[in-house]
Design a protein around this motif. Structure first.
Motif, PDB file in Angstrom:
ATOM      1  N   ALA A  34       0.809  -1.215   0.000  1.00  0.00           N
ATOM      2  CA  ALA A  34       0.000   0.000   0.000  1.00  0.00           C
ATOM      3  C   ALA A  34       0.844   1.268   0.000  1.00  0.00           C
ATOM      4  CB  ALA A  34      -0.939   0.001   1.208  1.00  0.00           C
ATOM      5  N   ASP A  35       2.144   1.136   0.231  1.00  0.00           N
ATOM      6  CA  ASP A  35       3.028   2.299   0.268  1.00  0.00           C
ATOM      7  C   ASP A  35       4.442   1.821  -0.047  1.00  0.00           C
ATOM      8  OD1 ASP A  35       3.887   4.937   0.614  1.00  0.00           O
ATOM      9  OD2 ASP A  35       2.707   5.207   2.439  1.00  0.00           O
ATOM     10  N   ARG A  36       5.381   2.783  -0.017  1.00  0.00           N
ATOM     11  CA  ARG A  36       6.773   2.432  -0.268  1.00  0.00           C
ATOM     12  C   ARG A  36       7.664   3.087   0.768  1.00  0.00           C
ATOM     13  NH1 ARG A  36      10.462   3.359  -5.746  1.00  0.00           N
ATOM     14  NH2 ARG A  36      12.175   1.986  -5.095  1.00  0.00           N
ATOM     15  N   TRP A  37       8.692   2.368   1.198  1.00  0.00           N
ATOM     16  CA  TRP A  37       9.614   2.838   2.215  1.00  0.00           C
ATOM     17  C   TRP A  37      11.004   3.028   1.601  1.00  0.00           C
ATOM     18  CZ3 TRP A  37       5.292   0.284   3.047  1.00  0.00           C
ATOM     19  CH2 TRP A  37       4.541   0.557   4.198  1.00  0.00           C
ATOM     20  N   SER A  38      11.693   4.058   2.033  1.00  0.00           N
ATOM     21  CA  SER A  38      13.056   4.297   1.573  1.00  0.00           C
ATOM     22  C   SER A  38      13.940   3.123   1.982  1.00  0.00           C
ATOM     23  CB  SER A  38      13.599   5.592   2.180  1.00  0.00           C
ATOM     24  OG  SER A  38      14.935   5.820   1.779  1.00  0.00           O
ATOM     25  N   GLY A  39      14.651   2.559   1.023  1.00  0.00           N
ATOM     26  CA  GLY A  39      15.478   1.398   1.311  1.00  0.00           C
ATOM     27  C   GLY A  39      14.692   0.131   1.525  1.00  0.00           C
ATOM     28  N   ASP A  40      13.373   0.198   1.311  1.00  0.00           N
ATOM     29  CA  ASP A  40      12.484  -0.967   1.474  1.00  0.00           C
ATOM     30  C   ASP A  40      12.564  -1.577   2.870  1.00  0.00           C
ATOM     31  OD1 ASP A  40      11.385  -0.905  -1.106  1.00  0.00           O
ATOM     32  OD2 ASP A  40      13.109  -1.993  -1.919  1.00  0.00           O
ATOM     33  N   ALA A  41      12.890  -0.761   3.894  1.00  0.00           N
ATOM     34  CA  ALA A  41      12.999  -1.300   5.254  1.00  0.00           C
ATOM     35  C   ALA A  41      12.744  -0.175   6.262  1.00  0.00           C
ATOM     36  CB  ALA A  41      14.376  -1.921   5.477  1.00  0.00           C
ATOM     37  N   GLN A  42      12.594  -0.569   7.502  1.00  0.00           N
ATOM     38  CA  GLN A  42      12.411   0.403   8.574  1.00  0.00           C
ATOM     39  C   GLN A  42      13.064  -0.113   9.844  1.00  0.00           C
ATOM     40  OE1 GLN A  42       8.363   0.958   9.851  1.00  0.00           O
ATOM     41  NE2 GLN A  42       8.114  -1.142  10.543  1.00  0.00           N
ATOM     42  N   LEU A  43      13.251   0.791  10.805  1.00  0.00           N
ATOM     43  CA  LEU A  43      13.635   0.395  12.158  1.00  0.00           C
ATOM     44  C   LEU A  43      12.339   0.154  12.924  1.00  0.00           C
ATOM     45  CD1 LEU A  43      16.134   0.083  14.063  1.00  0.00           C
ATOM     46  CD2 LEU A  43      15.536   2.329  14.960  1.00  0.00           C
ATOM     47  N   PHE A  44      12.184  -1.050  13.469  1.00  0.00           N
ATOM     48  CA  PHE A  44      10.921  -1.499  14.047  1.00  0.00           C
ATOM     49  C   PHE A  44      11.080  -1.660  15.556  1.00  0.00           C
ATOM     50  CE2 PHE A  44       7.699  -5.223  14.059  1.00  0.00           C
ATOM     51  CZ  PHE A  44       6.654  -4.350  14.302  1.00  0.00           C
ATOM     52  N   TRP A  45      10.272  -0.910  16.321  1.00  0.00           N
ATOM     53  CA  TRP A  45      10.306  -0.974  17.786  1.00  0.00           C
ATOM     54  C   TRP A  45       9.053  -1.689  18.263  1.00  0.00           C
ATOM     55  CZ3 TRP A  45       9.512   3.871  21.417  1.00  0.00           C
ATOM     56  CH2 TRP A  45       9.665   3.476  22.764  1.00  0.00           C
ATOM     57  N   ILE A  46       9.240  -2.794  18.960  1.00  0.00           N
ATOM     58  CA  ILE A  46       8.125  -3.541  19.528  1.00  0.00           C
ATOM     59  C   ILE A  46       8.376  -3.756  21.020  1.00  0.00           C
ATOM     60  CG2 ILE A  46       7.529  -4.713  17.383  1.00  0.00           C
ATOM     61  CD1 ILE A  46       9.024  -7.175  18.409  1.00  0.00           C
ATOM     62  N   GLY A  47       7.302  -4.021  21.738  1.00  0.00           N
ATOM     63  CA  GLY A  47       7.414  -4.320  23.172  1.00  0.00           C
ATOM     64  C   GLY A  47       7.423  -3.096  24.046  1.00  0.00           C
ATOM     65  N   GLY A  48       7.267  -1.906  23.473  1.00  0.00           N
ATOM     66  CA  GLY A  48       7.170  -0.708  24.288  1.00  0.00           C
ATOM     67  C   GLY A  48       5.765  -0.540  24.845  1.00  0.00           C
ATOM     68  N   LYS A  49       5.640   0.356  25.792  1.00  0.00           N
ATOM     69  CA  LYS A  49       4.349   0.654  26.403  1.00  0.00           C
ATOM     70  C   LYS A  49       4.294   2.146  26.686  1.00  0.00           C
ATOM     71  CE  LYS A  49       6.032  -0.410  31.064  1.00  0.00           C
ATOM     72  NZ  LYS A  49       7.437  -0.529  30.640  1.00  0.00           N
ATOM     73  N   PRO A  50       3.129   2.678  27.017  1.00  0.00           N
ATOM     74  CA  PRO A  50       3.038   4.112  27.296  1.00  0.00           C
ATOM     75  C   PRO A  50       4.049   4.569  28.349  1.00  0.00           C
ATOM     76  CG  PRO A  50       0.849   3.210  27.078  1.00  0.00           C
ATOM     77  CD  PRO A  50       1.796   2.045  27.025  1.00  0.00           C
ATOM     78  N   GLY A  51       4.760   5.631  28.009  1.00  0.00           N
ATOM     79  CA  GLY A  51       5.803   6.156  28.880  1.00  0.00           C
ATOM     80  C   GLY A  51       7.203   5.788  28.445  1.00  0.00           C
ATOM     81  N   ASP A  52       7.332   4.733  27.646  1.00  0.00           N
ATOM     82  CA  ASP A  52       8.654   4.308  27.179  1.00  0.00           C
ATOM     83  C   ASP A  52       9.160   5.238  26.082  1.00  0.00           C
ATOM     84  OD1 ASP A  52       8.851   2.181  28.922  1.00  0.00           O
ATOM     85  OD2 ASP A  52       7.834   0.799  27.566  1.00  0.00           O
ATOM     86  N   GLU A  53      10.505   5.297  25.971  1.00  0.00           N
ATOM     87  CA  GLU A  53      11.120   6.240  25.050  1.00  0.00           C
ATOM     88  C   GLU A  53      12.174   5.574  24.175  1.00  0.00           C
ATOM     89  OE1 GLU A  53      12.799   9.311  27.450  1.00  0.00           O
ATOM     90  OE2 GLU A  53      10.879  10.313  27.831  1.00  0.00           O
ATOM     91  N   LEU A  54      12.355   6.154  22.996  1.00  0.00           N
ATOM     92  CA  LEU A  54      13.438   5.795  22.087  1.00  0.00           C
ATOM     93  C   LEU A  54      14.202   7.076  21.794  1.00  0.00           C
ATOM     94  CD1 LEU A  54      14.636   3.476  20.337  1.00  0.00           C
ATOM     95  CD2 LEU A  54      13.219   4.333  18.465  1.00  0.00           C
ATOM     96  N   GLN A  55      15.484   7.083  22.132  1.00  0.00           N
ATOM     97  CA  GLN A  55      16.293   8.292  21.969  1.00  0.00           C
ATOM     98  C   GLN A  55      17.259   8.119  20.798  1.00  0.00           C
ATOM     99  OE1 GLN A  55      18.045   9.247  25.776  1.00  0.00           O
ATOM    100  NE2 GLN A  55      16.135  10.165  26.509  1.00  0.00           N
ATOM    101  N   ILE A  56      17.246   9.126  19.907  1.00  0.00           N
ATOM    102  CA  ILE A  56      18.053   9.080  18.687  1.00  0.00           C
ATOM    103  C   ILE A  56      19.058  10.228  18.721  1.00  0.00           C
ATOM    104  CG2 ILE A  56      17.985   9.105  16.173  1.00  0.00           C
ATOM    105  CD1 ILE A  56      14.967   8.377  16.459  1.00  0.00           C
ATOM    106  N   PRO A  57      20.339   9.954  18.905  1.00  0.00           N
ATOM    107  CA  PRO A  57      21.340  11.028  18.932  1.00  0.00           C
ATOM    108  C   PRO A  57      21.416  11.737  17.571  1.00  0.00           C
ATOM    109  CG  PRO A  57      22.231   8.978  19.821  1.00  0.00           C
ATOM    110  CD  PRO A  57      20.936   8.636  19.161  1.00  0.00           C
TER     111      PRO A  57
END
Length: 583
Positions: A470-493
């Motif tokens: 249904a869509d297209r992604w750059s590089g045909d891939a993504q970084l996938f985050w699973i198992g998080g819950k409300p309040g959790d964070e992902l920090q990207i320098p």
């Protein structure tokens, strides 16, 4: 005079116990029966007529009282933990009246039910004769219980989208059982979550409860008529496990106990409120998807089985449940968190109902069928579990302690961070990214799959997106985050010089993605972004112009706040790419 003194003494003892002067701790001692995955459920019964309860776990039964010896019911074949077992549920019952308890089993939803006939004294030395008695057991919480009041049990389940029950010809119990549909074809043909039996309207007849309401058993012809359907939402998601009707608040009518989502979060009781002929139900959340949603900060996922029993002997039934570890393999939130077992003690006070949580164990976990029984005849309910991590017995122990030790063991009120709010969330979407046809990527983009990140909870991994058309992604891939819950964070320098820059990024949207807040330092980048969509697509390019920073080492933080009410509460996140343009 003696009678008056006796009555006064009893009243004093009752008052003393109500104040908690009898300081008792309830703990559980774990014994592992097997570390193999044979079944999602267990059952209990005296199979060899020696006066001791035995335990059934898939193809094996373990002889009580010490459960050191196991015997084969049929050939044991360890099941693949990355798939599902061929045995889900079992119950013990003497079907043919020969004085020896047989074993009823149900497997993966949509498969037959079998009775394994007890061979009697040879039950420890030979395999049991297998009888197919019913062709199609669906719903993930079938019940084997007395439904229609004839003092014999029935198998309550769904079949081909119908709610109903299978009855037994007791003259020929190993012949084919008869299914009685009590509803129209309204539910899932194979699966479906949430099913129970209980008297909702107080007429003395058992009703069938499900996640979307209840079916009222008629006064007569229960086996040949459609039961009256009552529509009630007994879930904020898609439904949980076994459901119960019980007078929780002591007002004389039965309320409903259920988990909210078998593979995600939530445990609730629904208070029955009667106003004349009108009957409504009010949800009371016991445990949600954030520690702050339980009064004592307890949080675990995958409540795929729930039991109701009086654990502490105070006359009120308590909830016993836990984590069905690996119930959807690595798809469920907090799938790799501890395989806990909990009991929630029901307490009625002048301020209302409370549920005090106590951890019975941290490693046994549960399957899709959790059993409580007094296996050692000491008057206390023990807990028996089976599932992906094997089979376990949790033997109930009571110890008398002083007041200080007792208080230290009691649950403490939650004082941590509150649940993040999703107020003002918007479905922010941008134009589709321009992807170079030769490279298959966006020029000068930082690909999400190239980022090496560690979230505050859960895991991140690279996910190919080639199969999502249904869509297209750059590089045909993504970084996938699973198992998080409300309040959790992902920090990207962000390795950029201080000053200002334009930020572009593309995230993924789907049914099980969350609501997130983007920020750099203390500066929030717009309102919360709702990533819920019915199809798997990208957000398009989200642009944040003239972002100012005053340090050479800034961090882009993505925090999970919650989820759209229509979303599956898995709180997933996908990053296609990030693009930074210094001003």
């Amino acid at each position: 005079m003696l009678r008056i003194l006796t009555i006064l003494l009893l009243a004093m003892l009752l008052q003393s116990n109500s104040r908690g002067d009898d300081f008792s701790l309830h703990t559980f001692e774990r014994k592992q029966l097997s570390d193999n995955y044979f079944s999602e459920g267990v059952s209990v019964g005296d199979l060899n007529n020696d006066g001791h309860e035995d335990i059934v776990y898939g193809p094996l039964w373990f002889a009580g009282p010490d459960f050191e010896m196991s015997y084969e019911i049929y050939k044991p074949v360890p099941q693949n933990r990355d798939r599902y077992a061929d045995n889900f549920f079992s119950w013990t019952y003497d079907f043919n009246g020969d004085g020896w308890k047989d074993i009823l089993t149900a497997g993966f939803p949509g498969t037959p039910a079998y009775v394994y006939e007890n061979p009697g004294k040879q039950g420890g030395s030979e395999h049991w004769t297998k009888h197919e008695v019913f062709d199609w057991v669906s719903n993930e919480s079938p019940q084997f219980t007395n439904l229609v009041g004839d003092e014999r049990p029935e198998l309550v389940c769904t079949r081909d989208g119908f709610f109903g029950y299978a009855s037994i010809d007791w003259e020929k119990p190993f012949s084919k059982w008869t299914f009685h549909p009590i509803s129209e074809q309204v539910t899932a043909k194979r699966f479906g979550h949430g099913l129970g039996v209980g008297d909702i309207n107080g007429d003395g007849r058992e009703d069938i409860i499900h996640s979307k309401g209840w079916y009222e058993q008629p006064e007569s012809k229960a086996d040949s008529s459609r039961w009256l359907a009552h529509s009630v939402s007994f879930t904020t998601a898609y439904g949980g496990a076994e459901m119960y009707a019980y007078d929780i608040d002591g007002d004389g009518d039965n309320d409903v106990i259920t988990s909210e989502a078998a593979h995600e979060f939530g445990l609730s009781w629904y208070e029955q409120i009667q106003d004349g002929e009108e009957r409504t139900f009010k949800q009371h959340l016991i445990m949600g998807d954030h520690p702050s949603l339980n009064r004592y900060g307890v949080l675990f996922s995958e409540l795929h089985s729930v039991n109701l029993t009086d654990v502490d002997g105070d006359g009120l039934k308590d909830i016993v449940t836990g984590k069905t570890y690996y119930s959807h393999h690595q798809q469920s939130p907090l799938w790799d968190a501890g395989a806990v077992v909990y009991w929630f003690r029901l307490v009625r006070t002048d301020d209302g109902v409370d549920w005090l949580p106590y951890q019975a164990d941290g490693e046994a976990g549960i399957g899709r069928q959790l059993v409580t029984a007094d296996i050692n005849k000491d008057g206390q309910h023990d807990i028996i579990t089976g599932g992906m991590v094997g089979a376990h017995v949790l033997t109930h122990k009571i110890s008398r302690v002083n007041e200080t030790a007792w208080k230290q063991a009691q649950p403490q009120k939650y004082k941590g961070k509150p649940l993040p709010k999703v107020d003002g969330a918007v479905s922010l979407r941008g134009t589709k990214a321009v992807i170079d046809q030769k490279t298959g990527a966006v020029e000068n983009a930082i690909e999400g799959e190239s980022l090496k990140l560690t979230p505050s909870a859960g895991t991140v991994r690279v996910q190919s997106m080639k199969n999502f058309k249904a869509d297209r992604w750059s590089g045909d891939a993504q970084l996938f985050w699973i198992g998080g819950k409300p309040g959790d964070e992902l920090q990207i320098p962000l390795d950029i010089p201080k000053g200002s820059f334009d930020l572009e990024l593309v995230l993924t949207c789907a049914r099980d993605y969350g609501v997130v807040q983007l920020s750099i330092g203390d500066f929030q980048l717009g309102p919360p972004i709702d990533l819920f969509e019915t199809n798997v697509i990208t957000t398009g390019v989200l642009k944040f112009d003239d972002v100012k920073i005053d340090t050479n080492a800034s961090t882009l933080t993505i925090q999970i706040l919650g989820a759209n009410p229509k979303a599956k509460k898995s709180y997933m996140l996908g990053i296609d790419f990030i693009k930074i343009t210094p001003k």
